[in-house]
Design an enzyme around this catalytic site. Sequence first.
Site, PDB file in Angstrom:
ATOM      1  N   SER A   1       0.863  -1.182   0.000  1.00 14.72           N
ATOM      2  CA  SER A   1       0.000   0.000   0.000  1.00 14.72           C
ATOM      3  C   SER A   1       0.897   1.228   0.000  1.00 14.72           C
ATOM      4  O   SER A   1       1.953   1.239  -0.629  1.00 14.72           O
ATOM      5  CB  SER A   1      -0.937  -0.026   1.204  1.00 14.72           C
ATOM      6  OG  SER A   1      -1.757   1.112   1.241  1.00 14.72           O
TER       7      SER A   1
ATOM      8  N   TYR B   1      -5.473   7.622  -6.473  1.00 14.61           N
ATOM      9  CA  TYR B   1      -4.365   6.857  -5.903  1.00 14.61           C
ATOM     10  C   TYR B   1      -4.641   6.519  -4.440  1.00 14.61           C
ATOM     11  O   TYR B   1      -4.449   5.369  -4.012  1.00 14.61           O
ATOM     12  CB  TYR B   1      -3.076   7.665  -6.022  1.00 14.61           C
ATOM     13  CG  TYR B   1      -1.865   6.972  -5.435  1.00 14.61           C
ATOM     14  CD1 TYR B   1      -1.385   5.789  -5.982  1.00 14.61           C
ATOM     15  CD2 TYR B   1      -1.200   7.504  -4.335  1.00 14.61           C
ATOM     16  CE1 TYR B   1      -0.275   5.145  -5.459  1.00 14.61           C
ATOM     17  CE2 TYR B   1      -0.084   6.878  -3.803  1.00 14.61           C
ATOM     18  CZ  TYR B   1       0.373   5.695  -4.365  1.00 14.61           C
ATOM     19  OH  TYR B   1       1.460   5.062  -3.830  1.00 14.61           O
TER      20      TYR B   1
ATOM     21  N   LYS C   1      -4.876   2.780  -2.753  1.00 16.62           N
ATOM     22  CA  LYS C   1      -3.991   2.338  -1.669  1.00 16.62           C
ATOM     23  C   LYS C   1      -4.776   1.963  -0.419  1.00 16.62           C
ATOM     24  O   LYS C   1      -4.396   1.040   0.312  1.00 16.62           O
ATOM     25  CB  LYS C   1      -2.965   3.424  -1.376  1.00 16.62           C
ATOM     26  CG  LYS C   1      -1.977   3.683  -2.507  1.00 16.62           C
ATOM     27  CD  LYS C   1      -1.035   2.493  -2.724  1.00 16.62           C
ATOM     28  CE  LYS C   1      -1.393   1.589  -3.854  1.00 16.62           C
ATOM     29  NZ  LYS C   1      -0.410   0.496  -4.058  1.00 16.62           N
TER      30      LYS C   1
END
Length: 308
Positions: A152, A178, A182
Site C-alpha cells: 500500500s 491513488y 492504496k
Amino acid sequence: MTGQRRIGSGFDAGSTASDVLAGVDLRGKLALVTGGYSGLGLETTKALSAVGAHVVVPARRPEVAAKALPGVEVGRLDLADQDSVRTFAEDFLASGRGIDLLIGNAGIMACPETRVGPGWEAQFAINHLGHHALVNLLWPAVRPGARVVMVSSRGHHFSGIRWDDVHFEHGYDKWLAYGQAKTANVLFAVHLDTLARDRGVRAFAVHPGRIRTELGRHLTREDFAGFDGDDAGYRSPEQGAATQVWAATSPRLDGMGGLYCEDCDIAEPAPAEGEWTGVREHAIDPEQAARLWTLSAELTGLDRLSRP
C-alpha cells in the site's frame, strides 16, 4: 485498532531487505512477487532469492523482467486485464506447485485518467482489482501457513473508498484515485486475513516509504517539489523493500494478521488529520473491508474464499 501497535521489531526505516532477512532460510519456499522486476519489486526478488526462495515474477513486460532477473522464473501478467490474470493463474495452477509468500507489489501512481476493462478507473483496477482476482484465482495453490503482503502506501491518507463513485465517473482527481486504490490494498489485506486465518494464512499491508522508482513516472516537477518539501526524504530501494520482506517472513508476526506495517514494524494509528504517519481508521475498518470484498467480487466475478 488495538492490533495497530509497534512491537519493537529491532528494525527501522533505515533497515534494508538484507538486514531483515539475516538468518532467514527460505530454501524450499516459493514466493510470488507481482512487478518483481523493477524498483522495490526487484530488490524484493533479489533479497528473497538470496536466502533460498524460488521466486516467480509475474510481469506485464516479461522480456524486460527476464533481462533484469537472469535465472528467475518470469510469467506474463497484466493486472489491468482480467483475462491475462486468469491465464497466468491457470498456467501456474497447472504446474501443481504451492505458494508460501505472495507479495502484491505491482501498481501505478497518480496517472492521467485512464479506463481499463469495462471502464474501470485504472488505479483501482490495477492496484486492487487485479490483485483481488489474482489471489482468488491462485487460492488453491496458497499453502496453509502462507503470508500475503499487499504493498500500500501512506497515500491511503488521501482518500477512503468513494462508495458513491468508485470509478471517478463524475470528475477525476489523480491523487484521490491513488489514495482510494492504496486504501483498497489495506482493506483487501484486512478482509483476506479474516477469511483465511482459519487455514493459517495471514495477510498484511505495508507502506514502503518514499523511494524514487519508475512508479513516479507520471509525476510532474510540481508533484516532486511538493513531496520534497515535507518529512524526512527518500530511502534507497533496498530500504524500501525491507518492510514488505519483513512482513512476509518475520517470525515476530506469527499469529498476527490484518495489520498495516511501516518502518519494518506494525504501524500505530494515525495521530490526527494532516499528520502523515500511521494508518487511518478508514483503511482498517473491518466493515468497510468486507464491503469492498463484496464489491470486488461483484466486479470481477471472483470470490473463491467466501464461496469456494
